[in-house]
Design an enzyme around this catalytic site. Structure first.
Site, mmCIF file in Angstrom:
data_model
loop_
_atom_site.group_PDB
_atom_site.id
_atom_site.type_symbol
_atom_site.label_atom_id
_atom_site.label_comp_id
_atom_site.label_asym_id
_atom_site.label_seq_id
_atom_site.Cartn_x
_atom_site.Cartn_y
_atom_site.Cartn_z
ATOM 1 N N GLU A 43 0.829 -1.211 0.000
ATOM 2 C CA GLU A 43 0.000 0.000 0.000
ATOM 3 C C GLU A 43 0.862 1.259 0.000
ATOM 4 O OE1 GLU A 43 -2.864 -0.443 3.192
ATOM 5 O OE2 GLU A 43 -3.954 -1.941 2.011
ATOM 6 N N CYS A 52 -1.885 -4.797 -5.670
ATOM 7 C CA CYS A 52 -2.411 -6.037 -5.103
ATOM 8 C C CYS A 52 -1.356 -7.149 -5.142
ATOM 9 C CB CYS A 52 -3.621 -6.512 -5.893
ATOM 10 S SG CYS A 52 -5.058 -5.447 -5.798
ATOM 11 N N GLU A 54 -1.663 -10.195 -6.158
ATOM 12 C CA GLU A 54 -1.662 -10.995 -7.391
ATOM 13 C C GLU A 54 -0.824 -10.344 -8.469
ATOM 14 O OE1 GLU A 54 -4.172 -9.935 -5.527
ATOM 15 O OE2 GLU A 54 -5.977 -11.136 -5.775
HETATM 16 N N1 THU Z 1 -5.950 -6.383 -2.448
HETATM 17 C C1 THU Z 1 -5.142 -7.356 -2.997
HETATM 18 O O1 THU Z 1 -3.962 -7.449 -2.677
HETATM 19 N N2 THU Z 1 -5.696 -8.189 -3.898
HETATM 20 C C2 THU Z 1 -6.994 -8.136 -4.331
HETATM 21 O O2 THU Z 1 -7.372 -8.900 -5.217
HETATM 22 C C3 THU Z 1 -7.912 -7.181 -3.736
HETATM 23 C C4 THU Z 1 -7.341 -6.208 -2.790
HETATM 24 C C5 THU Z 1 -5.371 -5.458 -1.471
HETATM 25 C C6 THU Z 1 -5.244 -4.037 -1.946
HETATM 26 C C7 THU Z 1 -5.269 -3.281 -0.640
HETATM 27 O O3 THU Z 1 -3.948 -3.180 -0.146
HETATM 28 C C8 THU Z 1 -6.067 -4.142 0.304
HETATM 29 O O4 THU Z 1 -6.181 -5.421 -0.332
HETATM 30 C C9 THU Z 1 -7.459 -3.614 0.594
HETATM 31 O O5 THU Z 1 -8.136 -3.308 -0.564
#
Ligand code: THU
Length: 138
Positions: A43, A52, A54
């Protein structure tokens, strides 16, 4: 192999940098050659640079020359604690995966004690694509 991916996704989740949402995500991506790349969400105080788990795994692999993939395991939870809820890949990550993965690419979605299995085409039917000439497809 499914169990190995799940274990590695859980391990990768521990490296998540998520001070704003507190929601930690881990992913483990299996390449067709058997190698595995992991990722976690990272983040940012400015929010939009956040990536994210993935896509971190996918971009790590692509940047190392990998182009063919078989499966990904994904898990996530507040403070990295898995519950009965599942962390499904977001729409942007589904589209990012669809750039490199066939319709039968497997997505393992992991909760505290259940692993659900999907094909990419289950989670992203009619993905956006542009036909590119074969010779520039590398
Ligand atoms: N997030 C992921 O890492 N993968 C996803 O498929 C959905 C959301 C993360 C982004 C952010 O840091 C946190 O989850 C909350 O949205």
């Amino acid at each position: 192999m499914k169990e190995k991916l799940v274990t590695m996704a859980k391990q990768a989740m521990k490296n998540a940098y998520a001070p704003y949402s507190k929601f930690k995500v881990g992913a483990a991506l299996l390449c067709s050659d058997g190698s595995i790349y992991t990722g976690c969400n990272i983040e940012n105080s400015s929010f939009t640079p956040t990536v994210c788990a993935e896509r971190v795994a996918l971009f790590k692999a692509v940047s190392e020359g990998k182009r063919e993939f078989s499966a990904i395991a994904v898990c996530g939870g507040i403070d990295g604690v898995l519950t009965e809820k599942f962390c499904h890949p977001c729409g942007v990550c589904r589209q990012a995966l669809s750039e490199f993965c066939r319709e039968d690419f497997k997505i393992y979605v992991v909760s505290e004690d259940v692993v659900k299995e999907y094909k990419l085409s289950d989670l992203l039917p009619f993905s956006f694509e542009i036909d590119i000439p074969e010779e520039s497809n590398s």
